[in-house]
Write an enzyme that holds these catalytic residues in place. Structure first.
Site, mmCIF file in Angstrom:
data_model
loop_
_atom_site.group_PDB
_atom_site.id
_atom_site.type_symbol
_atom_site.label_atom_id
_atom_site.label_comp_id
_atom_site.label_asym_id
_atom_site.label_seq_id
_atom_site.Cartn_x
_atom_site.Cartn_y
_atom_site.Cartn_z
ATOM 1 N N ARG A 35 0.842 -1.197 0.000
ATOM 2 C CA ARG A 35 0.000 0.000 0.000
ATOM 3 C C ARG A 35 0.878 1.249 0.000
ATOM 4 O O ARG A 35 1.936 1.270 0.634
ATOM 5 C CB ARG A 35 -0.933 0.027 1.215
ATOM 6 C CG ARG A 35 -1.945 -1.111 1.196
ATOM 7 C CD ARG A 35 -2.869 -1.078 2.389
ATOM 8 N NE ARG A 35 -3.712 -2.269 2.412
ATOM 9 C CZ ARG A 35 -4.556 -2.578 3.392
ATOM 10 N NH1 ARG A 35 -4.677 -1.771 4.432
ATOM 11 N NH2 ARG A 35 -5.282 -3.683 3.339
ATOM 12 N N ARG A 91 2.935 0.944 10.151
ATOM 13 C CA ARG A 91 2.263 1.357 8.915
ATOM 14 C C ARG A 91 3.294 1.268 7.786
ATOM 15 O O ARG A 91 4.036 2.210 7.528
ATOM 16 C CB ARG A 91 1.721 2.775 9.060
ATOM 17 C CG ARG A 91 0.756 3.198 7.971
ATOM 18 C CD ARG A 91 0.266 4.623 8.205
ATOM 19 N NE ARG A 91 -0.556 4.747 9.389
ATOM 20 C CZ ARG A 91 -1.877 4.594 9.415
ATOM 21 N NH1 ARG A 91 -2.531 4.320 8.294
ATOM 22 N NH2 ARG A 91 -2.561 4.721 10.533
ATOM 23 N N GLU A 114 -4.509 -1.917 15.621
ATOM 24 C CA GLU A 114 -5.456 -2.687 14.807
ATOM 25 C C GLU A 114 -4.724 -3.864 14.159
ATOM 26 O O GLU A 114 -3.763 -3.673 13.415
ATOM 27 C CB GLU A 114 -6.064 -1.805 13.728
ATOM 28 C CG GLU A 114 -7.012 -2.544 12.791
ATOM 29 C CD GLU A 114 -7.156 -1.845 11.444
ATOM 30 O OE1 GLU A 114 -7.128 -2.535 10.416
ATOM 31 O OE2 GLU A 114 -7.279 -0.596 11.447
ATOM 32 N N SER A 148 -9.397 -6.075 10.502
ATOM 33 C CA SER A 148 -10.674 -5.444 10.193
ATOM 34 C C SER A 148 -11.545 -6.508 9.537
ATOM 35 O O SER A 148 -11.136 -7.105 8.530
ATOM 36 C CB SER A 148 -10.499 -4.261 9.238
ATOM 37 O OG SER A 148 -9.936 -3.162 9.903
ATOM 38 N N ARG A 186 1.544 -5.771 13.072
ATOM 39 C CA ARG A 186 1.087 -5.296 14.383
ATOM 40 C C ARG A 186 0.873 -6.444 15.366
ATOM 41 O O ARG A 186 0.972 -6.245 16.586
ATOM 42 C CB ARG A 186 -0.182 -4.468 14.211
ATOM 43 C CG ARG A 186 0.075 -3.209 13.389
ATOM 44 C CD ARG A 186 -1.185 -2.482 13.022
ATOM 45 N NE ARG A 186 -0.921 -1.414 12.066
ATOM 46 C CZ ARG A 186 -1.846 -0.615 11.555
ATOM 47 N NH1 ARG A 186 -3.105 -0.777 11.904
ATOM 48 N NH2 ARG A 186 -1.513 0.330 10.705
#
Length: 420
Positions: A256, A271, A343, A346, A385
Site C-alpha cells: 500500500r 504502517r 489494529e 478489520s 502489528r
C-alpha cells in the site's frame, strides 16, 4: 455497487448513507442520467417498432417511396442507441462511486472517537517494569532493522532478521493451521498482481487508486490485500447455492502507498508499504451473511486468544467504517510499550456490494433464478502489528522476549528471542 434499481427506489436512503459515511453519493446526477438514458432507449425502441410496421407495409406494397423513410428511421434509431450507450457508460462509472449503505446496527458517528467497544478479552498485562517498544526491542536484539531497509527501499520498510523473520513465519504457519484444520477454511495461494477489473470488483478502484501500487505500462496492480484476488476467485460465475458458504484463507504479502498517512506511525513496524497478512474470505448466501460475518470475526479473535494477547473489538461507526462496508468490526491488540491498541484485523461484511461489481452469483436451488452472493473478509491476522503486540507483551526485564506457547512448535526449538 448498489444497483440502479435500488437507487431509483431508495434515493433518500442512499443520500443519507453517503452523508453519514462522509462520502460523496452522486444520486441526483445518477437519477438525471438514468432519465436521459431511458429516454434515448425509449425513442430507439419506438422508432424500431414503427420501422417494423413500415417494413411489413413495404413487403406488401413494394412502394419504393418507403425505402428512404426506412433508411432514415434506421439511422435515427442507431444514433439514439449510440447516445444511450454513451450515457450508460457515464452512468455505470458514477454507480461505482456510490458508497454502500450500512446495517441498522452500525453506530452513527463521524470519527473514530465514536466507534463502540462491544467486547474485550483479557486484561492489560502488568509487566512489573517500564515496557519498551517493539522497535527498541527489535533493534537492540538485532531482529528488526529499519535503518538498512530505508537505505535499500526508503521509508516504511523493514528487515526482519533471524528470530524476527522466524517469528513471522511461525505466525503464518500457526494461523494457517488453525484456520484450515479447525475453522474449516480452504487455503489459497493467490496471484500477487491483479487486473483493474479485479480491483474494481472489491471496490479498491476507482476510489482508492492512490492507495495502491500500479505496474508501469501494464494493467496490473500489486495487491493491497489478498481480499482482492481471493474474492475475485469466483468472478463471472454462478455458484451452486448448496456449496455456500465458501470459506478461504490466504497468506500473502501486500503493498500500500499509505497515501494520506504522512506523519502517522513513522517509527516502528506499524504502517508499512509492504506487509503480510493471513486473510479470511467468505462467499455466502443472502440469508446467512451476517451470521457468517460474526463467525469470521470469532475465528480471527480465536488467534488472538491463543496468542494470549489482550484485545478489544470495535463496532466501527458510519464515519469510520469505509466506503464499501455494510458492517465492520476492528480487532485491536494491546501494545504495552506503545501504550495503545494496534489494529490487527478489520472484519467486514459487504452484502452484495462487491458481488455485483465482480458478478458473483449463486443459484439457490435447481431451476431458481440466480442471486448475487454476499461477501465477507477479515484479517486472521495482519502480521506486523501482531508481531509488535507479541514482542511488547512477552518482553522480559532483561530485554529478551518469551515465545508464546502456541508458537514454540513452529520456532524450531527457540523459546526465548535474544538468547545467545
Amino acid at each position: 455497487m448498489l444497483s440502479l434499481e435500488f437507487i431509483r427506489a431508495n434515493p433518500d436512503a442512499v443520500r443519507r448513507a453517503g452523508e453519514l459515511k462522509g462520502e460523496a453519493a452522486p444520486v441526483d446526477e445518477i437519477l438525471r442520467l438514468d432519465g436521459v438514458w431511458r429516454g434515448h432507449q425509449h425513442r430507439a425502441e419506438t422508432i424500431r417498432e414503427e420501422q417494423n410496421k413500415l417494413s411489413k407495409k413495404f413487403a406488401e406494397t413494394r412502394d419504393d417511396s418507403l425505402k428512404e423513410r426506412l433508411r432514415e428511421m434506421a439511422s435515427t434509431a442507431k444514433t439514439e442507441l449510440s447516445v444511450a450507450d454513451a450515457v450508460k457508460r457515464e452512468l455505470d462509472d458514477l454507480l461505482l462511486r456510490v458508497p454502500n449503505v450500512f446495517h441498522e446496527s452500525v453506530p452513527v458517528g463521524e470519527t473514530e472517537a465514536e466507534n463502540v467497544v462491544i467486547r474485550e478479552w483479557g486484561t492489560k498485562p502488568d509487566l512489573g517494569f517500564v515496557p519498551r517498544t517493539h522497535f527498541d526491542l527489535g533493534e537492540a536484539l538485532g531482529v528488526m532493522d529499519f535503518e538498512r531497509a530505508a537505505r535499500v527501499s526508503g521509508s516504511r520498510f523493514a528487515f526482519l532478521i533471524a528470530e524476527g523473520a522466524r517469528l513471522e513465519r511461525a505466525l503464518v504457519q500457526f494461523m494457517l493451521d488453525v484456520h484450515t484444520r479447525e475453522h474449516g477454511y480452504v487455503e489459497v495461494w493467490s496471484p500477487m498482481l491483479v487486473s483493474s477489473a479485479a480491483m474494481v470488483g472489491t471496490a479498491n478502484l476507482p476510489k482508492f487508486a492512490d492507495q495502491a501500487f500500479k505496474v508501469e505500462d501494464r494493467d496490473l496492480w500489486l495487491i493491497p490485500t489478498a481480499e482482492v484476488p481471493v474474492t475475485n476467485l469466483h468472478r463471472e460465475e454462478i455458484l451452486d447455492g448448496e456449496r455456500l458458504p465458501l470459506k478461504y484463507v490466504s497468506y500473502a504479502p501486500s503493498w500500500r502507498t499509505e497515501a494520506g498517512a504522512a506523519g502517522k506511525d513513522t517509527r516502528g513496524f506499524i504502517r508499512m508499504h509492504q506487509f503480510s497478512k493471513v486473510e479470511l474470505v467468505k462467499v455466502t448466501t443472502v440469508e446467512t451473511s451476517l451470521d457468517e460475518f460474526e463467525q469470521l470475526t470469532r475465528d480471527a479473535e480465536d488467534i488472538l486468544q491463543r496468542l494470549g494477547l489482550h484485545y478489544n473489538v470495535l463496532a466501527m461507526c458510519t464515519g469510520d467504517m469505509g466506503f464499501a462496508q455494510y458492517k465492520k468490526y476492528d480487532l485491536n491488540a494491546w501494545a504495552p510499550g506503545l501504550d495503545r491498541y494496534l489494529e490487527v484485523s478489520s472484519c467486514s461484511v459487504f452484502n452484495d456490494f462487491q458481488a455485483r461489481r465482480a458478478n458473483i452469483r449463486y443459484r439457490p436451488s435447481r431451476g431458481a433464478p440466480p442471486k448475487f452472493a454476499h461477501t465477507i473478509n477479515g484479517s486472521g491476522l495482519a502480521l506486523p502489528r501482531t508481531i509488535d503486540a507479541i514482542m511488547e507483551t512477552y518482553q522480559r526485564s532483561d530485554g529478551m522476549i518469551t515465545v508464546p506457547d502456541v508458537l514454540k512448535p513452529y520456532m524450531g526449538g527457540v523459546e526465548l528471542i535474544g538468547a545467545r
